[in-house]
Design a protein around this motif. Sequence first.
Motif, short mmCIF file in Angstrom:
data_model
loop_
_atom_site.label_atom_id
_atom_site.label_comp_id
_atom_site.label_asym_id
_atom_site.label_seq_id
_atom_site.Cartn_x
_atom_site.Cartn_y
_atom_site.Cartn_z
N LEU A 85 0.86 -1.19 0.00
CA LEU A 85 0.00 0.00 0.00
C LEU A 85 0.89 1.23 0.00
CD1 LEU A 85 -2.62 1.69 0.48
CD2 LEU A 85 -2.28 1.28 2.94
N VAL A 86 0.68 2.12 -0.96
CA VAL A 86 1.39 3.41 -0.94
C VAL A 86 0.36 4.50 -0.67
CG1 VAL A 86 2.91 5.01 -2.16
CG2 VAL A 86 3.06 2.54 -2.64
N ASN A 87 0.44 5.09 0.52
CA ASN A 87 -0.44 6.20 0.91
C ASN A 87 0.19 7.49 0.41
OD1 ASN A 87 -2.56 4.94 2.54
ND2 ASN A 87 -0.91 4.44 3.98
N ASN A 88 -0.19 7.89 -0.81
CA ASN A 88 0.49 9.02 -1.43
C ASN A 88 -0.40 10.25 -1.64
OD1 ASN A 88 2.53 10.31 -3.38
ND2 ASN A 88 0.71 10.04 -4.66
N ALA A 89 -1.74 10.05 -1.66
CA ALA A 89 -2.63 11.19 -1.92
C ALA A 89 -2.37 12.29 -0.90
CB ALA A 89 -4.10 10.75 -1.83
N LEU A 135 3.73 2.12 2.64
CA LEU A 135 4.64 3.25 2.40
C LEU A 135 3.83 4.54 2.40
CD1 LEU A 135 6.71 1.68 -0.52
CD2 LEU A 135 7.35 1.82 1.89
N ASN A 136 4.38 5.57 3.00
CA ASN A 136 3.68 6.85 3.08
C ASN A 136 4.49 7.95 2.41
OD1 ASN A 136 1.66 5.63 4.72
ND2 ASN A 136 2.97 5.90 6.52
N THR A 137 3.78 8.92 1.82
CA THR A 137 4.50 10.08 1.28
C THR A 137 4.53 11.17 2.34
OG1 THR A 137 3.65 9.54 -0.91
CG2 THR A 137 4.74 11.65 -0.67
N SER A 138 5.71 11.42 2.86
CA SER A 138 5.90 12.51 3.79
C SER A 138 6.37 13.72 2.99
CB SER A 138 6.92 12.09 4.85
OG SER A 138 7.13 13.14 5.76
N SER A 139 7.24 14.52 3.54
CA SER A 139 7.79 15.68 2.81
C SER A 139 8.99 16.19 3.58
CB SER A 139 6.75 16.80 2.74
OG SER A 139 7.37 18.00 2.31
N MET A 140 9.86 16.87 2.87
CA MET A 140 10.99 17.51 3.57
C MET A 140 10.47 18.50 4.62
SD MET A 140 13.03 20.12 1.10
CE MET A 140 12.07 21.50 0.54
N VAL A 141 9.28 19.11 4.38
CA VAL A 141 8.77 20.06 5.38
C VAL A 141 8.24 19.35 6.63
CG1 VAL A 141 8.22 21.75 3.58
CG2 VAL A 141 6.39 20.30 4.50
N GLY A 142 8.10 18.03 6.55
CA GLY A 142 7.77 17.23 7.74
C GLY A 142 9.00 16.97 8.59
#
Length: 244
Positions: A85-89, A135-142
């Motif tokens: 599972l890729v949680n990207n939205a 897998l999750n999409t985080s961010s550099m701002v996280g």
Amino acid sequence: MLEGKVAIITGGTRGIGLETVRTFIENKAKVILFGSKKDTVDKAIETLKNEGLEVDGYYPNLNNFSEIEKTLEEINNKYKHIDILVNNAGISANKKIEDTTSEEFEKIIDLNVNAIFNMSKAIVPYMKEKGGVILNTSSMVGIYGQASGVGYPASKFAVNGLTKSLSRELAHYNIRVNAVAPGITNTDMVASLPKEMIEPLIKTIPLGRIGEPRDIANAFLFLASPLASYITGVILSVDGAARN
Ligand code: NAD
């Protein structure tokens, strides 16, 4: 690298998600993309079909748990297992706090955080016997925060918390949970932000360029693959060493 695996990718209709769909299919996974509505899902399926890539698509409301449960049941009946599972939205924000309404703040948390909770909770029953990968999409701002649009970095800090905590909670099922933290990446999300905000940031990136969706998709591929079999609870920065 993903032969025989069935993968669901949310936010798979464009940008980082669509490129991850492509990369996973090229690596022999069966991929089901999720989008927010029928027409964008159909368009993504058609785009990939024209490239000779076969994909399935759904558009459940990610804030409606029973709708997610029904969709996963349908997918599991069709494909017999769900492995990745890729949680990207995700959606972004850039307004100052004084101009941000509580509804706008909640909207970001609903998709960027609550939807990941819902999808992860609903997928566990399908992964707990044979193991799996979330897998999750985080961010550099996280990692560093951001000087406006506080809901967005706040949501990504929460994504990191979900990732690290679920990696511990689900490890005994051999479910690995990791996140990728992209820097500025060449997608519609960035195109929608003011140039005055983005251009100075790009100048500070040590690798000297903006990230491309394939840079991020390759990190997801690695983390989804058996090459990462002993990696869990990691927030992998893919940002050209940007540190803003
Ligand atoms: P994008 O705007 O191109 O794509 C966003 C995706 O999310 C689309 O597929 C869209 O269908 C989906 N989506 C939006 N609202 C939805 C909703 N209500 N319900 C279900 N799906 C919905 O953006 P992107 O840049 O590809 O972003 C993908 C992820 O990467 C996001 O989580 C974003 O926060 C993260 N990210 C992006 C960047 C960047 O610079 N582009 C940097 C760091 C992290």
